[in-house]
Scaffold this active site. Sequence first.
Site, short mmCIF file in Angstrom:
data_model
loop_
_atom_site.label_atom_id
_atom_site.label_comp_id
_atom_site.label_asym_id
_atom_site.label_seq_id
_atom_site.Cartn_x
_atom_site.Cartn_y
_atom_site.Cartn_z
N SER A 93 0.86 -1.19 0.00
CA SER A 93 0.00 0.00 0.00
C SER A 93 0.90 1.24 0.00
O SER A 93 2.04 1.20 -0.48
CB SER A 93 -0.91 -0.05 1.22
OG SER A 93 -1.77 1.07 1.24
N TYR A 100 -5.14 6.65 -7.68
CA TYR A 100 -4.05 5.90 -7.03
C TYR A 100 -4.34 5.78 -5.53
O TYR A 100 -4.38 4.68 -4.97
CB TYR A 100 -2.72 6.61 -7.26
CG TYR A 100 -1.56 6.01 -6.50
CD1 TYR A 100 -0.89 4.89 -7.00
CD2 TYR A 100 -1.12 6.54 -5.27
CE1 TYR A 100 0.17 4.32 -6.30
CE2 TYR A 100 -0.07 5.98 -4.58
CZ TYR A 100 0.57 4.87 -5.09
OH TYR A 100 1.62 4.30 -4.40
N LYS A 152 -5.32 2.53 -3.10
CA LYS A 152 -4.52 2.14 -1.93
C LYS A 152 -5.38 2.17 -0.65
O LYS A 152 -5.19 1.35 0.25
CB LYS A 152 -3.30 3.06 -1.78
CG LYS A 152 -2.31 2.95 -2.94
CD LYS A 152 -1.65 1.57 -3.03
CE LYS A 152 -0.69 1.46 -4.19
NZ LYS A 152 -0.08 0.15 -4.36
N1 LIG Z 1 7.68 4.88 -4.89
C1 LIG Z 1 7.03 5.17 -3.77
O1 LIG Z 1 7.32 6.16 -3.07
C2 LIG Z 1 5.92 4.29 -3.30
C3 LIG Z 1 5.28 4.64 -2.10
C4 LIG Z 1 4.25 3.85 -1.66
C5 LIG Z 1 3.88 2.72 -2.36
N2 LIG Z 1 4.52 2.41 -3.52
C6 LIG Z 1 4.05 1.21 -4.22
O2 LIG Z 1 5.15 0.37 -4.53
C7 LIG Z 1 4.81 -0.43 -5.66
C8 LIG Z 1 5.96 -0.39 -6.64
O3 LIG Z 1 6.09 0.94 -7.11
P1 LIG Z 1 7.48 1.57 -7.53
O4 LIG Z 1 7.60 2.87 -6.83
O5 LIG Z 1 8.55 0.59 -7.44
O6 LIG Z 1 7.16 1.90 -9.07
P2 LIG Z 1 7.93 1.52 -10.41
O7 LIG Z 1 9.38 1.75 -10.27
O8 LIG Z 1 7.20 2.23 -11.50
O9 LIG Z 1 7.70 -0.06 -10.54
C9 LIG Z 1 6.42 -0.58 -10.80
C10 LIG Z 1 6.55 -2.03 -11.21
O10 LIG Z 1 5.22 -2.52 -11.48
C11 LIG Z 1 5.18 -3.01 -12.81
N3 LIG Z 1 3.86 -2.78 -13.39
C12 LIG Z 1 3.22 -1.60 -13.54
N4 LIG Z 1 2.04 -1.79 -14.13
C13 LIG Z 1 1.91 -3.13 -14.33
C14 LIG Z 1 0.91 -3.92 -14.90
N5 LIG Z 1 -0.20 -3.41 -15.42
N6 LIG Z 1 1.12 -5.25 -14.97
C15 LIG Z 1 2.25 -5.80 -14.48
N7 LIG Z 1 3.23 -5.09 -13.93
C16 LIG Z 1 3.07 -3.76 -13.85
C17 LIG Z 1 6.24 -2.22 -13.56
O11 LIG Z 1 6.59 -2.86 -14.76
P3 LIG Z 1 7.12 -2.00 -16.02
O12 LIG Z 1 8.54 -1.65 -15.71
O13 LIG Z 1 6.99 -2.94 -17.16
O14 LIG Z 1 6.26 -0.79 -16.14
C18 LIG Z 1 7.34 -2.21 -12.51
O15 LIG Z 1 7.99 -3.43 -12.48
C19 LIG Z 1 3.50 0.11 -6.20
O16 LIG Z 1 2.43 -0.68 -5.75
C20 LIG Z 1 3.41 1.49 -5.57
O17 LIG Z 1 2.10 1.94 -5.43
C21 LIG Z 1 5.54 3.16 -4.01
#
Ligand SMILES: NC(=O)c1ccc[n+]([C@@H]2O[C@H](COP(=O)([O-])OP(=O)(O)OC[C@H]3O[C@@H](n4cnc5c(N)ncnc54)[C@H](OP(=O)(O)O)[C@@H]3O)[C@@H](O)[C@H]2O)c1
Length: 446
Positions: free
Chosen positions: A204, A227, A231
């Site tokens: 989340s 988004y 969450k």
């Molecule tokens: N970054 C933050 O500060 C933060 C904070 C709270 C929560 N989160 C959560 O952490 C998780 C990972 O995010 P992140 O920050 O690491 O983002 P990210 O770097 O953009 O990575 C997202 C990952 O999910 C994959 N993905 C996206 N859409 C998809 C789909 N439709 N089907 C299959 N795979 C998909 C992407 O693949 P591709 O490379 O092919 O697009 C990538 O591997 C998410 O759930 C996000 O909400 C992140």
Amino acid sequence: MSQSRINVLVTGANGGLGLGICLRLIDDFLSRNDEAESLNIIYTTRSVRKGSETLRTLQAHLRKHHPIQQHSRMTFQPENVELTSLVSVRDLAHKLVSSTDLARIDAVICNAGIGGWTGLDWYKAVTHVLADLMNNTVWPAYKLGTIGSVTKLQLPQERLSEPVPPLGELFCANLFGHYMLVHWLMPLLRTGNSTNASKIIWVSSIEPQADHFQESDMQGLQTDAPYEHSKRLTDILSLTYNQPATQQFVKDFTSSKSSLAATSSLPQRADLGAPAMHVYHPGIVVTSVISLYWIIHQAYLLSIYLARWIGSPWSTVEPYAAAHGATWLALTSEDEIQEAEVNANARSVEDGQPVAAQGRVKWGTAITRGGKTTVRPTEVDKWGVNGSGHDYATTWWGGANGRGRKPGAIEAKSTDVEEFIAQGVRAWDNMEVLRKAWEKRLDQAA
Ligand SMILES: NC(=O)c1ccc[n+]([C@@H]2O[C@H](COP(=O)([O-])OP(=O)(O)OC[C@H]3O[C@@H](n4cnc5c(N)ncnc54)[C@H](OP(=O)(O)O)[C@@H]3O)[C@@H](O)[C@H]2O)c1
């Protein structure tokens, strides 16, 4: 010596947090030094090329950081899935549940996701960050979301008598795709009893508040914050998973008798009970979840580091650090997690006396200025830390206005918690109605 194999599935593993989780799983698992255990990381990406690149990164990390004698304790299994396509999700589930090599999945980390933001409100971003860098980078109110974004058509229209309905893109990528995946994987997730239950771990965010979620718009198609909506719904579903009032719906969700299982020939597996469910957030991590020009990205990175250095416990910055909560939940036994929850619960007081709370905890990765991470209970709007509806005697973040708390946060009252649970019942009901409707369409079109 024969080794017992732990299988952990991580979605979205080619970059960002997902890759950080896989790298940290290797290190945290091998640091346990139990020669009788091996770990298989089943990780998903959206293409074979991304899967191979990820494999090279994981193997290089293993070679660089661990002695060769340990390597036989680690295996990596690349898989592909597009979470906004229910056909793709079902294909992956079918492949895994039919696999004679896979006796069970110990943990599924539902990590993949999209932010869907189109940009920032620059005036707000600059003024808010200058006014309160620490809090306004953790709880930003200046991201611009997309309204009404839907997935590609799920099924060819000619195969169905009724029109194929749209599915919200963020709802499907962040929540519903995983929800279906986990349901179809139940034969692999029901092989443990209450002490060694498999775990569903939702990723989340610290951001969502009660008003981000509108029940009348389940898929978040009308909101400009889809988004945060997805969450908040993730939090509601996870935190009410164990409540007696949701069991009539949870029972169907966790049944191993899905239509997929009924139509596939599956290897014999024990059916001992439903998996556990947990929710965690990684803090604020600098990844490609929000797309920014290079120079803006650097400024953003610096601001999150600054927020950490001035005392924000949630500004984790690096994916590897932020992954701590996920790897802890995946590799810790259900018994130990529950003991940690009891300790978090013991902080609730009424008339100065500790009160037992029945609620689950949303875990988060917290970090010190120097970069040391710990896994901590997080406050959830209208739920509190544990759904007790009581004040907290002490909190790890340092009292009412401590640094881990959203400014202006109000202690959840008993009535808030009751409404949270009632909302959970309706959310589980709606998710199950949606799941069954889509399973029926997929079966008809097959
Ligand atoms: N970054 C933050 O500060 C933060 C904070 C709270 C929560 N989160 C959560 O952490 C998780 C990972 O995010 P992140 O920050 O690491 O983002 P990210 O770097 O953009 O990575 C997202 C990952 O999910 C994959 N993905 C996206 N859409 C998809 C789909 N439709 N089907 C299959 N795979 C998909 C992407 O693949 P591709 O490379 O092919 O697009 C990538 O591997 C998410 O759930 C996000 O909400 C992140």
